[in-house]
Design a protein around this motif. Sequence first.
Motif, short mmCIF file in Angstrom:
data_model
loop_
_atom_site.label_atom_id
_atom_site.label_comp_id
_atom_site.label_asym_id
_atom_site.label_seq_id
_atom_site.Cartn_x
_atom_site.Cartn_y
_atom_site.Cartn_z
N GLN A 90 0.82 -1.20 0.00
CA GLN A 90 0.00 0.00 0.00
C GLN A 90 0.86 1.26 0.00
O GLN A 90 0.59 2.23 -0.71
N GLU A 91 1.94 1.24 0.84
CA GLU A 91 2.83 2.40 0.87
C GLU A 91 3.49 2.61 -0.48
O GLU A 91 3.60 3.74 -0.96
N PHE A 92 3.93 1.50 -1.07
CA PHE A 92 4.58 1.61 -2.37
C PHE A 92 3.60 2.12 -3.43
O PHE A 92 3.94 2.98 -4.26
N GLU A 93 2.36 1.58 -3.41
CA GLU A 93 1.37 2.03 -4.39
C GLU A 93 1.03 3.51 -4.20
O GLU A 93 0.90 4.26 -5.16
N ALA A 94 0.90 3.93 -2.91
CA ALA A 94 0.61 5.35 -2.65
C ALA A 94 1.76 6.24 -3.13
O ALA A 94 1.54 7.26 -3.79
N SER A 95 3.00 5.82 -2.77
CA SER A 95 4.16 6.63 -3.20
C SER A 95 4.29 6.62 -4.71
O SER A 95 4.57 7.66 -5.33
N ASN A 96 4.07 5.43 -5.29
CA ASN A 96 4.18 5.33 -6.75
C ASN A 96 3.12 6.19 -7.43
O ASN A 96 3.37 6.87 -8.42
N LYS A 97 1.88 6.17 -6.87
CA LYS A 97 0.80 6.98 -7.44
C LYS A 97 1.13 8.46 -7.34
O LYS A 97 0.94 9.22 -8.30
N GLU A 98 1.64 8.87 -6.16
CA GLU A 98 1.98 10.28 -5.98
C GLU A 98 3.11 10.70 -6.92
O GLU A 98 3.06 11.76 -7.55
N LEU A 99 4.12 9.82 -7.04
CA LEU A 99 5.24 10.14 -7.93
C LEU A 99 4.80 10.17 -9.38
O LEU A 99 5.25 11.01 -10.16
N ARG A 100 3.91 9.24 -9.75
CA ARG A 100 3.39 9.26 -11.13
C ARG A 100 2.61 10.55 -11.42
O ARG A 100 2.70 11.13 -12.51
N LYS A 101 1.84 10.99 -10.39
CA LYS A 101 1.08 12.22 -10.55
C LYS A 101 2.03 13.40 -10.72
O LYS A 101 1.84 14.25 -11.59
N GLU A 102 3.07 13.45 -9.83
CA GLU A 102 4.04 14.54 -9.94
C GLU A 102 4.77 14.49 -11.29
O GLU A 102 5.02 15.53 -11.91
N LEU A 103 5.11 13.26 -11.72
CA LEU A 103 5.78 13.11 -13.01
C LEU A 103 4.88 13.57 -14.15
O LEU A 103 5.34 14.24 -15.09
N ALA A 104 3.58 13.21 -14.07
CA ALA A 104 2.63 13.64 -15.12
C ALA A 104 2.50 15.17 -15.12
O ALA A 104 2.49 15.80 -16.18
N ASP A 105 2.43 15.76 -13.88
CA ASP A 105 2.34 17.22 -13.81
C ASP A 105 3.60 17.87 -14.40
O ASP A 105 3.52 18.88 -15.12
N SER A 106 4.75 17.26 -14.08
CA SER A 106 6.00 17.81 -14.61
C SER A 106 6.03 17.71 -16.14
O SER A 106 6.45 18.64 -16.83
N HIS A 277 15.20 19.74 -13.15
CA HIS A 277 15.86 19.39 -11.89
C HIS A 277 14.88 18.67 -10.96
O HIS A 277 15.23 17.66 -10.33
N LYS A 278 13.61 19.19 -10.89
CA LYS A 278 12.60 18.51 -10.08
C LYS A 278 12.34 17.10 -10.60
O LYS A 278 12.15 16.16 -9.82
N ASN A 279 12.32 16.97 -11.92
CA ASN A 279 12.09 15.65 -12.51
C ASN A 279 13.21 14.69 -12.13
O ASN A 279 12.97 13.52 -11.82
N GLU A 280 14.47 15.21 -12.14
CA GLU A 280 15.59 14.37 -11.72
C GLU A 280 15.45 13.98 -10.25
O GLU A 280 15.74 12.84 -9.86
N GLN A 281 14.99 14.96 -9.41
CA GLN A 281 14.78 14.63 -8.00
C GLN A 281 13.70 13.56 -7.84
O GLN A 281 13.83 12.64 -7.03
N LEU A 282 12.62 13.67 -8.64
CA LEU A 282 11.57 12.65 -8.61
C LEU A 282 12.13 11.29 -9.04
O LEU A 282 11.77 10.25 -8.47
N ALA A 283 12.99 11.31 -10.06
CA ALA A 283 13.60 10.05 -10.49
C ALA A 283 14.45 9.45 -9.37
O ALA A 283 14.45 8.23 -9.15
N GLU A 284 15.17 10.35 -8.64
CA GLU A 284 15.97 9.86 -7.51
C GLU A 284 15.07 9.27 -6.42
O GLU A 284 15.37 8.23 -5.83
N LYS A 285 13.90 9.96 -6.16
CA LYS A 285 12.96 9.43 -5.17
C LYS A 285 12.42 8.06 -5.60
O LYS A 285 12.29 7.15 -4.79
N ILE A 286 12.12 7.94 -6.91
CA ILE A 286 11.63 6.66 -7.43
C ILE A 286 12.69 5.57 -7.25
O ILE A 286 12.39 4.44 -6.86
N ALA A 287 13.96 5.96 -7.52
CA ALA A 287 15.04 5.00 -7.34
C ALA A 287 15.16 4.59 -5.87
O ALA A 287 15.36 3.42 -5.54
N ALA A 288 15.01 5.62 -4.97
CA ALA A 288 15.09 5.30 -3.54
C ALA A 288 13.95 4.38 -3.12
O ALA A 288 14.15 3.42 -2.37
#
Length: 349
Positions: A90-106, A277-288
């Motif tokens: 659930q945590e992974f899905e929530a984080s993944n969903k949030e990151l996907r949303k941020e990535l889509a917004d970016s 730069h934000k997109n790169e940070q999001l990619a780093e968060k996804i990697a983390a």
Amino acid sequence: MARAGVTYHDVAKAAEAIKTQGQEPTVDRVREHMGTGSKSTIAPLLKRWRSDNGEAADIGGLPNDLVEVVKSLHERVQQMADHRIEQTRQEFEASNKELRKELADSKNTIAQLTARQQDLESQIERQNKEKSALDKSLEDVRISLVKAEAQRDEAIVRTAELKESIAELKQENKDIRDHFEHYQQRTAEDRQQEREQFRIDTQGLKDQMQELQHRFDQAESRASELFDANAQLQSNADKLEQTNATLNRDLNGKVDETQNLKRDLEDAMTKNQEYQHKNEQLAEKIAALTAQKADVDKELAVLSQALKATKTELKTIQDKVTYLTDENKVILQEKAMILGQFKQLQGSL
């Protein structure tokens, strides 16, 4: 809440089938036997089946306390593993969903900035074309102005020449008049004799004077036309200068507008870099998060290994209990034989 298609009857039927095969019904075995259902759905139904079938009784001669402890340990480990897996998922899905949303917004923002950049580039290109057209028009106006100035200078020179020609004609007319007067004085004495010749000569001179007067009138008319043309050229030159000033003002306005568009483009490029730069940070968060998921998978593997080890230990204990039970039976049989022999000895004594 049980998943659609998985009922208590299905779980009970699978558990009884597994028990008939001589195995202990567990969540994994029941799930494997049914081929469907989740562990969180099967576990409470299997627990209910055990309660309904009195699984607290002695199994294979094992002590009830040992069986209960092992079952409790197994269920607790299973529930902990299921809960941890579900929570991690659930945590992974929530984080993944949030990151996907941020990535889509970016991506949307980058697309908008890219479109804005293309619009600005198109505007700059259009402004450059208009500037080139204005420069060309200005150059044409300058050429026309130079030509007009040359024509004006030529008209001035031509006017001066015509003035000189008129002056010469006037001087020539004056000389002719003087010559005519002198001629009249000279011919006054023999006017009677030469009247006819004088009349002819006078008529010729009159014709010559008329011709000269006509030439003089033409020269004056030509001078007037040249003066009018010079005034028209001067007016055209003034209009061209005004047009040149207007074009220069428009050109300066276009240059300022181009500078503003360049600044807007630089701001847009800066924002684009920030979003990258934000997109790169999001990619780093996804990697983390991916690394965290890998750690959770490793921990889950460790729990699975621990569960397998517990099952193996349980099997060993069951085997040991079976062995001790068999040995106890043999000892009891020997004890019964010894008691029988002792009774026989007592009877013989």
